[in-house]
Design a protein around this motif. Structure first.
Motif, mmCIF file in Angstrom:
data_model
loop_
_atom_site.group_PDB
_atom_site.id
_atom_site.type_symbol
_atom_site.label_atom_id
_atom_site.label_comp_id
_atom_site.label_asym_id
_atom_site.label_seq_id
_atom_site.Cartn_x
_atom_site.Cartn_y
_atom_site.Cartn_z
ATOM 1 N N GLY A 64 0.792 -1.221 0.000
ATOM 2 C CA GLY A 64 0.000 0.000 0.000
ATOM 3 C C GLY A 64 0.822 1.266 0.000
ATOM 4 N N VAL A 96 -4.505 0.310 0.681
ATOM 5 C CA VAL A 96 -3.837 -0.988 0.624
ATOM 6 C C VAL A 96 -4.432 -1.798 -0.527
ATOM 7 C CG1 VAL A 96 -3.195 -3.088 1.844
ATOM 8 C CG2 VAL A 96 -3.504 -0.974 3.132
ATOM 9 N N GLN A 142 1.653 4.857 2.300
ATOM 10 C CA GLN A 142 1.603 5.582 3.554
ATOM 11 C C GLN A 142 2.020 7.027 3.320
ATOM 12 O OE1 GLN A 142 4.355 3.162 5.839
ATOM 13 N NE2 GLN A 142 2.683 2.091 6.876
ATOM 14 N N TRP A 160 -1.433 4.865 6.977
ATOM 15 C CA TRP A 160 -1.870 4.205 5.749
ATOM 16 C C TRP A 160 -2.872 5.076 4.999
ATOM 17 C CZ3 TRP A 160 0.460 0.109 3.744
ATOM 18 C CH2 TRP A 160 1.177 -0.748 4.588
ATOM 19 N N THR A 211 -7.124 1.200 8.930
ATOM 20 C CA THR A 211 -7.292 1.395 7.486
ATOM 21 C C THR A 211 -7.022 0.114 6.698
ATOM 22 O OG1 THR A 211 -6.781 3.757 7.659
ATOM 23 C CG2 THR A 211 -6.493 2.740 5.495
ATOM 24 N N PRO A 212 -5.961 -0.656 6.997
ATOM 25 C CA PRO A 212 -5.785 -1.924 6.276
ATOM 26 C C PRO A 212 -6.964 -2.877 6.433
ATOM 27 C CG PRO A 212 -3.734 -1.304 7.337
ATOM 28 C CD PRO A 212 -4.782 -0.349 7.845
#
Length: 344
Positions: A13, A24, A15, A21, A103-104
């Motif tokens: 992903g 992803v 960043q 992040w 977020t992931p």
């Protein structure tokens, strides 16, 4: 530690400069991965349970590739490629389908939808909006909005143009997943997290939101908003044709049965049964008062539209003289009224 997981995926992903992040990409997300695979992965990345997004480096990706070679060749091959990455890597493991915390995790659940591993409203997406940063989606990928001016200047100084396609929480689906057997005229109008079933055609003005979609085959020419799932069609060679707006919301799923037609500039706020038609320009909400007509066009009863939800073979129209919303059916409206009374 349990080796039973809801989902697992290895991703690459973007960043920002603070290490947060932005997005992803998961090439091969797994739903309910094999216990043997989980048991092999956990000790290598320090996973002890729960829902976690664990950063990994290229060396760890290479170790995982070797460990999974005899267990899951596809995941092993993916990790071999990830071991060559110059971008940050993450292993995301979800022990249960719970509210999102990172977020992931949010991106994994969006991928599960667009990979057709779960259907709209088939998983817990609570807390997703705060976890999806609003970013600039550019010709160089996701860019933090606070870093965008410097990136634009940097590109100009190199004689390049950093093109900004959108500023949004959601990217377009086709930058992450292109489902098999679909036609999409304008990919910018399909968000990641949309479920686009086999045989679906989305025309130029069609729009499909996250946590919404079509079972396919079907034709989408209007807006399919979050919470709507359009069933299989049978209209003119394959499709349930939607040209208006299908609106969901909250925890409600607005399903659309087989062989339905929702006309131009029309919309619904109730589930439709098979072979329903909503005439152009008519918006039917749950509380809309509907004149139920028999086969001779005589008024039988006035009902709220929610009482007709899921019933097959209905035609919703507006009376051109009185403006009243009317419903006719291939069955006798009296029979339908009796069925509704028995149901209630």
């Amino acid at each position: 530690m349990s080796t039973t997981l809801f989902s697992l995926a290895f991703g690459v992903g973007t960043q920002n400069r603070q290490g947060a992040w932005l997005e992803v990409f998961y090439a091969l997300p797994l739903l309910h991965p094999a216990a043997e695979l989980v048991a092999a992965v956990a000790p290598l990345i320090g996973y002890s349970g729960g829902n976690q997004a664990i950063a990994i480096d290229t060396d760890r990706a290479a170790e995982l590739a070797v460990a999974l070679k005899g267990i899951d060749p596809a995941q092993s091959a993916l990790l071999t490629r990830l071991a060559e990455s110059h971008k940050p890597l993450v292993a995301t493991l979800l022990a249960e389908d719970a509210a999102l915390t990172s977020t992931p995790e949010a991106y994994l659940k969006l991928h599960l939808l667009s990979h057709r591993l779960v259907r709209p409203h088939g998983q817990n997406l609570a807390g997703i909006f705060p976890l999806l940063p609003n970013v600039a989606w550019t010709s160089q990928g996701a860019v933090d909005l606070g870093e965008l001016p410097a990136r634009q200047l940097e590109a100009r100084l190199k004689g390049e143009l950093l093109e900004v396609f959108s500023v949004d929480k959601f990217p377009k689906m086709t930058d992450y997943v292109v489902p098999s057997g679909v036609r999409i005229a304008d990919s910018a109008r399909i968000r990641l997290g949309a479920y686009i079933g086999e045989g679906t055609t989305v025309m130029h003005e069609g729009f499909v939101n996250f946590n919404a979609g079509t079972e396919g085959p079907g034709m989408i020419e209007g807006r399919v908003s979050a919470g709507v799932f359009v069933g299989k069609g049978s209209d003119l060679g394959g499709g349930c044709s939607t040209m208006g707006t299908l609106s969901g919301g909250g925890n409600i799923v607005i399903s659309v049965g087989e062989g339905c037609l929702i006309g131009a500039n029309a919309g619904i706020g109730i589930p439709l049964g098979d072979r329903n038609t909503v005439e152009s320009g008519l918006y039917v909400t749950a509380g809309t008062k509907v004149n139920l007509l028999d086969e001779q066009g005589r008024l039988v009863k006035v009902v709220k539209a929610r009482e007709l939800a899921g019933q097959p073979d209905l035609l919703f129209r507006r009376n051109s003289q009185s403006g009243a919303v009317e419903c006719k059916t291939h069955k006798s409206a009296i029979e339908l009224n009796e069925a509704l009374h028995a149901h209630n």
